[in-house]
Design a protein around this motif. Structure first.
Motif, PDB file in Angstrom:
ATOM      1  N   GLN A 132       0.791  -1.126   0.008  1.00  0.00           N
ATOM      2  CA  GLN A 132       0.022  -0.171  -0.022  1.00  0.00           C
ATOM      3  C   GLN A 132       0.693   1.297  -0.086  1.00  0.00           C
ATOM      4  O   GLN A 132       2.024   1.354   0.435  1.00  0.00           O
TER       5      GLN A 132
ATOM      6  N   SER B  24       0.750   5.598   0.306  1.00  0.00           N
ATOM      7  CA  SER B  24      -0.240   6.773   0.546  1.00  0.00           C
ATOM      8  C   SER B  24       0.798   7.960   0.581  1.00  0.00           C
ATOM      9  O   SER B  24       2.094   7.982   0.397  1.00  0.00           O
ATOM     10  N   GLY B  25       0.172   9.218   0.739  1.00  0.00           N
ATOM     11  CA  GLY B  25       0.958  10.399   0.605  1.00  0.00           C
ATOM     12  C   GLY B  25       0.954  11.102  -0.655  1.00  0.00           C
ATOM     13  O   GLY B  25       2.175  11.834  -1.052  1.00  0.00           O
TER      14      GLY B  25
ATOM     15  N   LYS C 102       4.652   7.110   2.198  1.00  0.00           N
ATOM     16  CA  LYS C 102       4.654   6.266   2.912  1.00  0.00           C
ATOM     17  C   LYS C 102       4.082   4.646   2.344  1.00  0.00           C
ATOM     18  O   LYS C 102       3.184   4.593   1.665  1.00  0.00           O
TER      19      LYS C 102
END
Length: 553
Positions: A74, A76-77, A219
């Protein structure tokens, strides 16, 4: 003045625009910030700050574990950037970085290999010289006689040189033996350190698209294998009459190919491959018929033409519902006019040995009672819903009760009405007193379905309470049997998980299927498969002893 041809100018503009759309590819390091260690496996959280240009960018995060579960990745950011693709692969040309101690041992192995090879080369030279001396032993010729003095000189040289070569060869063999033994010791030490000879690393290739040049704080989160932890308990006693100290520790190990350096550590008892969230199951209506369905049950009036058969002594069958055709567990099957009967099992099946009755009576809460003459050894029955009685059924602790007999048995306090002392609520009943009940010392406290004592109930944070039910009369307290004869207080909290900080400063979060321990300091866990011990909690257990006189004869 010369001008460029129009086709050439168009081609240059096209190449310029094409160059601006080319993918910007680069490699990017990342750092492990937090690791959640499960009983089998671990979740890695990495962070990396990057700058990308407008258009497409391909970022390769290298130096990762070769044991990543690809489906768990996964990212993110991303802000306004969008993901075009994520690919995980193994780079067999990239070597894993070993620790300084392991690198020193491996370098020493290479040095010993060179020393051993050097000794073998010396031995080969000595053997060549010996061979040369052996092939030139003959002195003089057939017509010339060698003098005695000359013979002595040659003999002394041969003896001295051959002895020197034998000694040198023996010395080289001993040096080889010493180097070989040292190599064996180093290999044993590397085996003790669980050094993996595989040098490949994992890589995650991320393709992004952005309309503008921007900076991203990405991330990465993924699960790996070859890691885990297991609990260990240590018992310590200083004196015979002093409390026993129970220390709760965790043995953490990992051999993922990447060292965990200065990371925040969380220990969890859950399984990352299992979804622990409560599912929402909505009804699905299918247009096929269940094996238990009975078309005749849909008629408004049901008629039977069965006659009693006195020869039938054993009856078995299945009881199902007419609405969905599913088996009904817990249906009472009783011989009419007697108290002899049985209940259906989980699959709706029953078996009954008849006595003196002529008919069987089938009854179930919310269903119409059915009576059939004993006519066959196999009697499958379908029960219809009784809407009138179903509206007056209340689900209670250990069964069902009618709504009429349940009136004034329960007082409910909602969360917005709860205050710290709870005075004036539920006919004067409070969490800390309960003076209106028969005995305030023998109240039954149920918190989220778990029986607790009065001390634990009094320590509940009022802000976490969703509602409180106070059961006072005989009909209500009968739900919990004789234990609730003095009154029952049922407390429902807003969150079934509990979060607290123990004496060691470790945050412990307990849920229905998981317990998490957030370690309050950073740790270094090397990738060698060895055990790292982390103290989780500490308890003091009172120790009491009874002394008995001993008699001897």
């Amino acid at each position: 003045m010369t001008t460029q041809p129009k086709p050439l100018k168009t081609l240059l503009i096209f190449l310029f625009l094409l160059g601006t759309q080319l993918t910007n590819a680069f490699q990017q390091p990342s750092k492990i910030k937090m690791v959640t260690v499960y009983l089998d496996g671990a979740e890695i959280n990495r962070e990396s700050s990057i700058k990308i240009n407008s258009g497409k960018s391909e970022i390769t995060f290298n130096g990762l574990s070769p044991h990543i579960e690809e489906s768990s990745i996964q990212i993110s950011g991303l802000k306004d950037a969008s993901i075009l693709s994520i690919n995980y692969g193994i780079n067999y040309l990239s070597k894993q970085k070993q620790s300084d101690s392991i690198s020193a041992l491996q370098n020493e192995l290479k040095t010993l290999d060179d020393k051993i090879q050097n000794q073998y080369d010396l031995i080969a030279g000595y053997n060549e010289e010996l061979s040369l001396i052996q092939s030139n032993k003959k002195l003089g010729n057939e017509t010339e006689v060698v003098s005695l003095e000359k013979l002595k000189t040659f003999a002394t040289y041969y003896r001295t040189r051959i002895t020197e070569l034998k000694i040198a060869t023996n010395k080289s063999h001993k040096a080889i033996e010493v180097h070989t033994d040292l190599q064996a010791d180093i290999n044993k030490q590397l085996a003790e350190l669980n050094v993996d000879e595989k040098v490949q690393t994992g890589e995650i290739k991320l393709k992004l698209n952005s309309d503008i040049a921007t900076s991203l704080d990405l991330k990465l989160k993924y699960n790996i294998k070859n890691a885990g932890w297991f609990p260990v308990y240590d018992l310590k006693a200083e004196k015979i009459n002093s409390p026993i100290t129970l220390e709760y520790k965790a043995h953490v190990f990992q051999n993922s190919g990447c060292d965990w350096t200065d990371v925040n550590l969380v220990l969890s008892t859950s399984d990352p491959n299992t979804n622990n969230e409560k599912p929402i199951v909505n009804p699905k209506y299918l247009n096929f018929i269940s094996a238990y369905s009975n078309y005749q049950s849909q008629r408004a009036t049901r008629t039977y033409n069965y006659k009693y058969n006195p020869l039938v002594k054993n009856v078995s069958g299945v009881v199902t519902s007419s609405s969905d055709g599913l088996p009904l567990p817990g249906v009472s099957v009783i011989e009419k006019g007697t108290t002899h009967g049985v209940q259906t099992d989980f699959d709706g099946r029953y078996a009954l040995k008849t006595t003196s009755g002529n008919a069987l009576r089938y009854s179930y809460v919310g269903m119409k009672t059915e009576e059939l003459p004993i006519h066959s050894s196999i009697m499958n029955v379908t029960l219809d819903d009784d809407i009138n009685t179903l509206d007056e059924v209340v689900v209670v602790g250990y069964g069902t009760s009618s709504n009429r007999s349940f009136s004034k048995a329960v007082t409910t306090i909602k969360s917005e009405e709860i205050v710290s002392n709870l005075y004036g609520k539920a006919s004067g009943i409070t969490i800390r007193g309960a003076s209106t009940l028969k005995s305030k010392n023998n109240l039954l406290y149920i918190v989220d379905g778990v029986l607790v004592d009065s001390n634990a109930a009094s320590k509940i944070d009022p802000n976490s309470v969703a509602s409180i039910e106070v059961l006072k009369d005989s009909n209500a307290t009968a739900i919990y049997g004789n234990r609730g004869s003095n009154g029952v207080i049922v407390i429902h909290t807003q969150n079934s998980s509990q979060r607290k900080v123990n004496d060691l400063g470790i945050t412990v979060e307990s849920g229905i299927t998981n317990t998490r321990f957030e370690i309050n300091k950073k740790h270094n866990i090397p990738s060698d498969g060895d055990i790292s011990v982390i103290e989780i909690d500490q308890f003091s257990v009172p120790a009491t002893y009874n002394y008995f006189p001993a008699c001897f004869k």
